[in-house]
Write a protein that holds these residues in place. Structure first.
Motif, PDB file in Angstrom:
ATOM      1  N   UNK A 125       0.850  -1.191   0.000  1.00 47.85           N
ATOM      2  CA  UNK A 125       0.000   0.000   0.000  1.00 47.85           C
ATOM      3  C   UNK A 125       0.881   1.235   0.000  1.00 47.85           C
ATOM      4  N   UNK A 126       0.595   2.155  -0.910  1.00 54.64           N
ATOM      5  CA  UNK A 126       1.400   3.356  -1.044  1.00 54.64           C
ATOM      6  C   UNK A 126       0.598   4.552  -0.553  1.00 54.64           C
ATOM      7  N   UNK A 127       1.183   5.317   0.353  1.00 51.58           N
ATOM      8  CA  UNK A 127       0.476   6.400   1.043  1.00 51.58           C
ATOM      9  C   UNK A 127       1.183   7.725   0.769  1.00 51.58           C
ATOM     10  N   UNK A 128       0.455   8.773   0.423  1.00 54.24           N
ATOM     11  CA  UNK A 128       1.093  10.066   0.141  1.00 54.24           C
ATOM     12  C   UNK A 128       1.502  10.782   1.426  1.00 54.24           C
ATOM     13  N   UNK A 129       2.530  11.596   1.337  1.00 58.15           N
ATOM     14  CA  UNK A 129       2.889  12.473   2.450  1.00 58.15           C
ATOM     15  C   UNK A 129       2.210  13.821   2.256  1.00 58.15           C
ATOM     16  N   UNK A 130       2.340  14.692   3.247  1.00 55.69           N
ATOM     17  CA  UNK A 130       1.703  16.005   3.141  1.00 55.69           C
ATOM     18  C   UNK A 130       2.291  16.812   1.989  1.00 55.69           C
ATOM     19  N   UNK A 131       3.565  16.564   1.649  1.00 53.98           N
ATOM     20  CA  UNK A 131       4.170  17.304   0.539  1.00 53.98           C
ATOM     21  C   UNK A 131       3.467  16.962  -0.779  1.00 53.98           C
ATOM     22  N   UNK A 132       3.119  15.701  -0.950  1.00 50.99           N
ATOM     23  CA  UNK A 132       2.383  15.299  -2.154  1.00 50.99           C
ATOM     24  C   UNK A 132       0.997  15.921  -2.167  1.00 50.99           C
ATOM     25  N   UNK A 133       0.331  15.932  -1.024  1.00 44.65           N
ATOM     26  CA  UNK A 133      -1.026  16.484  -0.964  1.00 44.65           C
ATOM     27  C   UNK A 133      -1.020  17.985  -1.197  1.00 44.65           C
ATOM     28  N   UNK A 134       0.013  18.687  -0.749  1.00 42.38           N
ATOM     29  CA  UNK A 134       0.066  20.135  -0.965  1.00 42.38           C
ATOM     30  C   UNK A 134       0.201  20.474  -2.444  1.00 42.38           C
ATOM     31  N   UNK A 135       0.725  19.549  -3.239  1.00 42.98           N
ATOM     32  CA  UNK A 135       0.891  19.787  -4.675  1.00 42.98           C
ATOM     33  C   UNK A 135      -0.170  19.085  -5.510  1.00 42.98           C
ATOM     34  N   UNK A 136      -1.044  18.284  -4.883  1.00 43.33           N
ATOM     35  CA  UNK A 136      -2.069  17.535  -5.616  1.00 43.33           C
ATOM     36  C   UNK A 136      -3.418  17.643  -4.914  1.00 43.33           C
ATOM     37  N   UNK A 137      -4.045  18.827  -4.949  1.00 41.45           N
ATOM     38  CA  UNK A 137      -5.344  18.989  -4.280  1.00 41.45           C
ATOM     39  C   UNK A 137      -6.378  17.988  -4.790  1.00 41.45           C
ATOM     40  N   UNK A 138      -7.166  17.467  -3.860  1.00 41.81           N
ATOM     41  CA  UNK A 138      -8.243  16.564  -4.224  1.00 41.81           C
ATOM     42  C   UNK A 138      -7.823  15.121  -4.419  1.00 41.81           C
TER      43      UNK A 138
END
Length: 674
Positions: A125-138
């Protein structure tokens, strides 16, 4: 990985001091990802998180002379897992029995950012970090909780069901086992915790009085993954104040719920278009007129009354409504700009401008339910690019794909029989309080890529900084008879704090400049997390100015831009500090200089109209395009002028009410920032 390491470290301190283990994960050296492996992992992420990608038919139908067939999927892969990403294996321990766990971290850098851990993979299972979420809204569903609860989550605690805020309803994809993001109520568009749903949150209909775990935290800002950097220097990236694209409006059920509760004055208002109201507003009779009164050249035409029911529409019915709305938009521009060969448009027109200005204003929307139903995502095309390609197939327009997957319209056939024979229908009423100021000449609508007169010249603008107290300060404001939910100027905050100090008799008898801390101020302002806090708490007193400054910094910053005779009570405050207009000078093709300008929209300045003036005053070519990295939902336009035209831009901005202090100049030709 991060949760496993953090929870064991916390457990060692507080609950199991006898347990023996290493609190640090063992990370092996980074190794570059092969291109094929990066694509495979990116495709796994796309499939697992349901990221929308172009169809294979579209990918293999490039424009004539334009070899950009795979830009769509390529750009999506790069956004999720940038080129030149690296990976490393790690081992750590988890659980009460300190079971060994292995996994992989993926490290990369988004544009203008440092190298950071972007993804964590454990047990397939691959989980995003907050850095990924800050650049990929939604990318994942976004949940909310009060800031005081968020502090507990940063220590490794799970989010309990009663801690869920801003719902129900909750995002429809927040089901058991799904990865979700969590943001604070105070900064609702900035996810700072990543976790996994322990229950079906989307199905919840009540959280008050509920029990049990809702989300198991896996990673958060301030943990070791967040703090990782090349060379082990530590210190994670600062979270943004606001991120466009992360909002509740992406979920239909949430939109409907908020529309049904628009009278509730709480922090949910901060996500509304245009900010939050400073004071309660009421509808003013006479402020509404039929939108068709502003569509010149159509007053004499008979209207076809179109009724859109609140019942669930089929995809074909939604397609037909969008098709007719576009035809109406083209028909309107053809009728109102007869002498202009392009009928008021300056090509190319980007996809966001086409939808926002030639389709959405002409949708027959009369109820909130219809507003959520008539969404481009619910058509068979799913997005603006596919919609434009479908229009090109019937030869209504010509388009071209640009770098990054953006589609622009190069030309439109206004003489197509579908446009010339279109019969306009009656549009719903709309509040036109701001329409006249934006309408240019004769009340005509203005859009990115369209010529219009400039109503911004001669306007008077002023900016005010406002602050909204956080919930910890509620007793201070209650004691002073002030509302915790209002917005205050710095001087007003100072007055309220002084009033509280005097009412509670907190002024030191030996030194009038010192304020004795009571339990409310001590807990709300000084949490003991820093040496300075601990020193202040030990002394039991603090200088008055330092106390007020600390309270001011703890409040949520907002701003408002007032135009002409507008008062503070008549505008909506927007989250964050007041924006600045950015002027950049860059060198291209050796020694050619170009000057770029962006960020004028909050100041009621139309980018295309400004570009037209600069083209004449600078005797140079100009262009207007969407700023790289800006949200397609709320695009920021960038004006580019050939040559070093900084002074001409500043002069044009001053004519439109912009103060020099509101302008930030970045001169890259000299390698330094002014």
């Amino acid at each position: 990985m991060t949760r496993h390491v953090q929870e064991e470290a916390d457990r060692k301190k507080s609950r199991a001091p006898e347990a023996q283990h290493s609190p640090n994960a063992q990370i092996k050296p980074l190794a570059p990802l092969r291109s094929s492996e990066r694509r495979r992992i990116a495709d796994q992420i796309i499939a697992e998180y349901g990221v929308e990608v172009p169809s294979k038919q579209e990918e293999h139908q490039p424009e004539q002379g334009n070899d950009t067939a795979t830009l769509g999927i390529g750009a999506i892969r790069n956004r999720l897992l940038p080129e030149n990403s690296q990976s490393a294996r790690f081992t750590t321990t988890a659980g009460k029995d300190l079971k060994q766990v292995s996994g992989t971290i993926y490290v990369g850098a988004h544009p203008t950012q440092e190298l950071r851990v972007l993804w964590i993979k454990i047990e397939e299972r691959i989980i995003p970090t907050v850095y990924t979420l800050w650049s990929n809204p939604g990318l994942v569903p976004l949940l909310h909780t009060p800031d005081i609860v968020l502090q507990k989550l940063r220590g490794g605690a799970d989010l309990m069901t009663p801690g869920l805020a801003r719902g129900p309803p909750f995002p429809s994809k927040a089901t058991k086992g799904s990865v979700v993001a969590i943001a604070s109520v105070e900064k609702p568009s900035v996810p700072v915790v990543v976790g996994v749903c322990e229950i079906d949150i989307a199905a919840l209909r009540e959280v008050r009085g509920a029990k049990g775990h809702a989300v198991r935290g896996e990673h958060w800002d301030s943990d070791e993954i967040w703090a990782w950097s090349r060379g082990g220097a530590g210190g994670g990236g600062k979270a943004p104040e606001e991120i466009e694209g992360w909002d509740l409006d992406n979920d239909t059920e949430v939109v409907e719920d908020r529309l049904n509760h628009v009278a509730i004055a709480d922090s949910d208002d901060e996500q509304n278009e245009g900010g939050v109201p400073l004071t309660p507003t009421t509808a003013q009779p006479g402020k509404e007129r039929a939108r068709n009164e502003f569509l010149q050249g159509e007053d004499g035409e008979p209207f076809e009354r179109v009724q859109v029911d609140d019942k669930e529409l089929s995809t074909k019915e939604i397609d037909d409504i969008f098709w007719n709305a576009l035809l109406y938009g083209l028909y309107h521009h053809r009728r109102t700009n007869v002498s202009d060969p392009h009928h008021g448009l300056n090509f190319p027109v980007n996809q966001s401008a086409l939808i926002s200005n030639l389709v959405l204003p002409f949708l027959p929307v009369t109820t909130p339910a219809q507003a959520t139903t008539l969404n481009i995502k619910k058509t068979s095309w799913k997005n603006a690019r596919k919609f434009i390609k479908a229009l090109e197939k019937v030869q209504l327009l010509k388009s071209k794909d640009r770098d990054g997957g953006e589609c622009v319209v190069l030309d439109i056939d206004f003489e197509d029989s579908a446009v010339t024979n279109f019969k306009p229908y009656e549009l719903p009423k709309k509040d036109t309080a701001s329409t006249e100021s934006e309408a240019g000449s004769g009340g005509k609508a203005t859009l990115a890529g369209m010529s219009a007169s400039d109503a911004a010249i001669g306007q008077k603008l002023s900016k005010i900084d406002l602050y909204k107290p956080k919930e910890q300060l509620a007793p201070v404001f209650a004691a002073s008879g002030a509302s915790q939910y209002a917005f205050y100027l710095p001087t007003e905050l100072r007055s309220i704090i002084n009033s509280y100090i005097e009412s509670e008799e907190l002024i030191s008898e030996t030194n009038k400049r010192l304020i004795n801390l009571d339990p409310i101020l001590a807990n709300a302002v000084f949490d003991g997390s820093t040496p300075l806090d601990r020193e202040v708490l030990a002394k039991g007193s603090v200088p008055r100015d330092a106390l007020i400054d600390r309270i001011l910094k703890s409040c949520s910053p907002h701003h408002a831009i007032l135009r002409n005779d507008e008062s503070r009570e008549s505008v909506r405050a927007k989250a964050g500090h007041a924006p600045k207009v950015l002027i950049s000078l860059e060198t291209r093709s050796g020694n050619k200089t170009v000057t770029k300008l962006s960020g004028v929209e909050p100041f009621y300045i139309h980018p295309q109209t400004l570009a037209d003036e600069l083209q004449k005053s600078c005797a140079s070519s100009t262009s207007v395009g969407q700023l790289a990295g800006s949200s397609p939902k709320k695009p920021v336009m960038e004006v580019m002028v050939q040559g070093p035209q900084k002074d001409a831009m500043i002069k044009a901005l001053e004519k439109r009410g912009i103060n020099k202090q509101w302008i930030q100049i970045n001169d890259k030709t000299k390698g330094k920032k002014k």
